[in-house]
Structures are given as C-alpha cells and as structure tokens.
Design an enzyme around this catalytic site. Structure first.
Site, PDB file in Angstrom:
ATOM      1  N   THR A 122      18.022 -56.746  48.678  1.00  0.00           N
ATOM      2  CA  THR A 122      18.644 -56.400  47.397  1.00  0.00           C
ATOM      3  C   THR A 122      17.657 -56.493  46.243  1.00  0.00           C
ATOM      4  OG1 THR A 122      20.256 -57.190  45.771  1.00  0.00           O
ATOM      5  CG2 THR A 122      19.417 -58.816  47.285  1.00  0.00           C
ATOM      6  N   TYR A 146      23.063 -65.240  45.162  1.00  0.00           N
ATOM      7  CA  TYR A 146      23.091 -64.056  46.020  1.00  0.00           C
ATOM      8  C   TYR A 146      21.658 -63.583  46.293  1.00  0.00           C
ATOM      9  CZ  TYR A 146      23.409 -59.170  47.315  1.00  0.00           C
ATOM     10  OH  TYR A 146      23.236 -57.971  47.960  1.00  0.00           O
TER      11      TYR A 146
END
Ligand code: UFG
Length: 349
Positions: A122, A146
């Site tokens: 990501t 995250y």
C-alpha cells in the site's frame, strides 16, 4: 513478458474486492486458481472462477494442506484488514491480520517449495511523503498502523529474498483503488464501507444521510486530501503483469544469480500519477449520479496523509503495465453501475 502458458495461482483474499477482480482476470487469461479466504469481509458469490477453500491464514494445518494439494506456481496475497481509521483504533487487529498472518503464509509457502509471491502492499507505507509524486525510493514512514502492518510484511519479503535466492516477489503498493468491473459482474460489497467513492455513491442512493468531508484544512489547494484513484481492473492487470514477470523464466529458475535465475524481486507503485482532492471526487460523483447528495464538513480523520500520488514509471517500464481506465469519470461510472445493481438486488428488484 514472455510467460503465456496457464499457471496455477493460490490467491488469499480472493473473495474480497480487489482479490475477486484479479481472480476473474486470471480466469479470463486461462490460469487455474484456488482462492483461500475466511469470508470475514469477502463473499462466496464474488469468486467467479476457480475453487474456493474457506479458511483462515492462522489455520496452519489447513493452509499447508491446501498448498500441498494445489501445488501452485505462485501465490498472490490479498487477505488483509484495510481501513486506515480502524487501524488507529484497533492496531493489534492489523498486526495480527496483516503481519502475523503474512508470516504464517510465508512460512507455509517456503515449506511447500513455492518461490514466487505477489504481495498487496500500500501507498500507506510512505506516510506523508516529502515529495509528490512519490517514487518507490521515498522514505518509508507510515503514519498509521495499517501502513506499518503492511511494511512489516514488505520487510519480511525483502529479508527472505535476500536470504533465499530461489525466492522472488513483487510487492505492489496500491494507491486508492476504486471503481468496479466494467461489465458490472463484480464491485465493492462491504457491510460498512468507509472508502470515499463508495460512501459518496451510497449517499447519492440515500443509504447514508450525508457524506462527511474529513478535513478541509489540509495544505492542499482546496484544503481537502489528495489521492491517486486507480481503477480496479487496471490494478488487476498489474497483477497479471507481475505474474508474467515472475514466471517469465518458468522451468529455468535456478536461484543462482546466473543466466536463467529467478527474475529479481520488485517493488512497484500502482497508481496513475495524478491526484484528485476529496472535493473534486465529490463534484464528479454528483455529476455522474446526477444527484446533489448532502455533504457535511467534519474534522480530520486520524491517520490520513494530506497528499498521496504515485510516480508510476517503474511499473510501466518493468512490468509493461498499460492502464486502460485512467479516468476518474469512468471509475465513478463503473462504481455507480455496481452500486445501483446492489441496491436493486437488496430491494428485490
Ligand atoms: N474521506 C472523506 N469522507 C469519507 C471517506 C473518506 O472525506 O466518508 C476522505 C478521507 O479522509 C481521505 C480520502 O477521502 O482523505 C480517501 O479516503 P479513503 O478512505 O477512500 O481511502 P484512504 O486514502 O484512507 O485509503 C486507501 C486504501 C489504503 C491505501 C490508501 C493509500 O484504503 O489501502 O488508500 O492512499 F493505502
């Protein structure tokens, strides 16, 4: 890329939003697929190709048995928790699902002798990048759990590939994935979606009373956050390109670094290289739906960087990736068609 013969691909999280689009693309390209998914957020109905094994990555016995039985040429690892805001509130869930489970998977993969791996990473690994568009060499300073939990897996992959020359991976750093299958066969279908485009369209349908704008005081031209929105079908193609790259030497991989060795591991951004602000996305959502849905200014959401836009030269150059849907309006139109289909289904029409 050279490889074109059918391959066997083991796909974790293949019943989820991105994974299901990739599974469909793999099927259309003639590959054999086994999806391994615990269905915590994905659905059986989203697996339009191959076999589905309902299982958890924490279940070492089932995981290893399934890998041994299927004997894949490559593994694609999508299964993960993906919400920035939730990760700030529940960090251990993210380290469990995204880091510890990835460790289980990597151990099982190596035990089964599989040496090609594609990882869903990501843009959140960059945090607030000092320079935008951000290149793959930018410092890695995630500002939310995250991003940090995904960076742990990138680090494991880097170290594993360094220690084990027979092993090669491609890590794809996704920017903001959105849109739906252009033929409306698949799309995002979560019980409580948090992503901007899905929230906006569900607000247009009256499912949510209003869309909150999380922060209008960012150091950007209109004060709202800027993101690089990439169509899910283009992202799916990036995975097929990564697979072709990793398997271009099939049958000749010696892992010795000599001619015929595994292709070198790669880390690539997946974005178009163009950013849109939250306000711009909202304006386009209103235009595409023809509905002036209500919005409300709200405070900043914790963990949100101000601007994330990809430098995408590397993926185009090394994987030959050629996106076909670099168009915010098309992204919104496909997502809108999907949302209307879901709403019709739910109302029994
Ligand atoms: N936003 C709103 N209102 C909403 C939802 C989102 O204003 O109801 C804003 C967010 O604050 C942010 C932008 O819209 O500024 C985009 O938010 P999303 O939740 O759609 O996406 P994120 O940028 O948080 O995260 C996504 C993926 C991550 C990926 C990241 C990289 O979920 O996996 O993009 O940019 F890492």
């Amino acid at each position: 890329m050279l490889q074109s013969s059918p391959l066997k691909v083991f796909v974790t999280g293949g019943a989820g939003y991105i994974g299901s689009h990739v599974v469909l693309a793999l099927g259309e390209a003639g590959h054999e697929v086994l999806v391994y998914d615990n269905l915590s957020t994905g659905s059986r109905a989203a697996v339009l190709h191959g076999e589905l094994v309902v299982g958890d990555l924490a279940d070492n016995i089932l995981l290893r048995e399934t890998l041994e039985r299927f004997r894949p040429d490559a593994v694609m690892h999508f299964a993960a928790s993906i919400e920035v805001g939730e990760s700030v509130r529940a960090p251990l869930k993210y380290y469990r699902n995204n880091s510890a489970n990835a460790l289980n998977l990597l151990e099982a993969v190596r035990a089964a002798g599989i040496d090609r791996f594609i990882f869903s990473s990501t843009a959140a690994v960059y945090g607030n990048p000092p320079v935008v568009p951000v290149t793959e060499e930018a410092p890695l300073n995630p500002i939310n759990p995250y991003g940090a939990s995904k960076l742990v897996t990138e680090t494991m992959l880097r170290d594993l590939a360094a220690a084990d020359p027979a092993f090669s991976y491609v890590s794809l750093r996704y920017f903001n994935v959105a849109g739906a299958d252009p033929f409306t066969r698949l799309g995002q279908d979560y019980a409580n979606p948090t992503h901007l485009i899905t929230r906006a369209l569900k607000t247009a349908l009256g499912i949510f009373p209003k869309l909150q704008l999380f922060g209008t005081d960012y150091p950007t031209p209109d004060g709202t956050c800027i993101r690089d929105y990439i169509h899910v079908a283009d992202l799916a193609q990036a995975h097929l390109d990564a697979l072709a790259y990793l398997c271009s030497d099939m049958g000749t991989c010696t892992g010795t670094g000599s001619a015929g060795a595994c292709p070198p591991s790669l880390i690539c951004n997946c974005g178009y290289g163009r950013g849109f602000s939250v306000n711009e996305v909202v304006a386009m959502a209103r235009e595409v739906t023809g509905i002036d849905f209500p919005i409300e200014t709200a405070g900043r959401r914790e963990g949100d960087p101000a601007e994330l836009v990809a430098a995408s030269d590397r993926i185009r150059r090394t994987l030959g990736w050629q996106p076909r849907h670099d168009d915010l309006e098309f992204i919104l139109k496909t997502a809108w068609a999907w949302e209307k289909k879901l709403a019709d289904k739910q109302s029994g029409r």
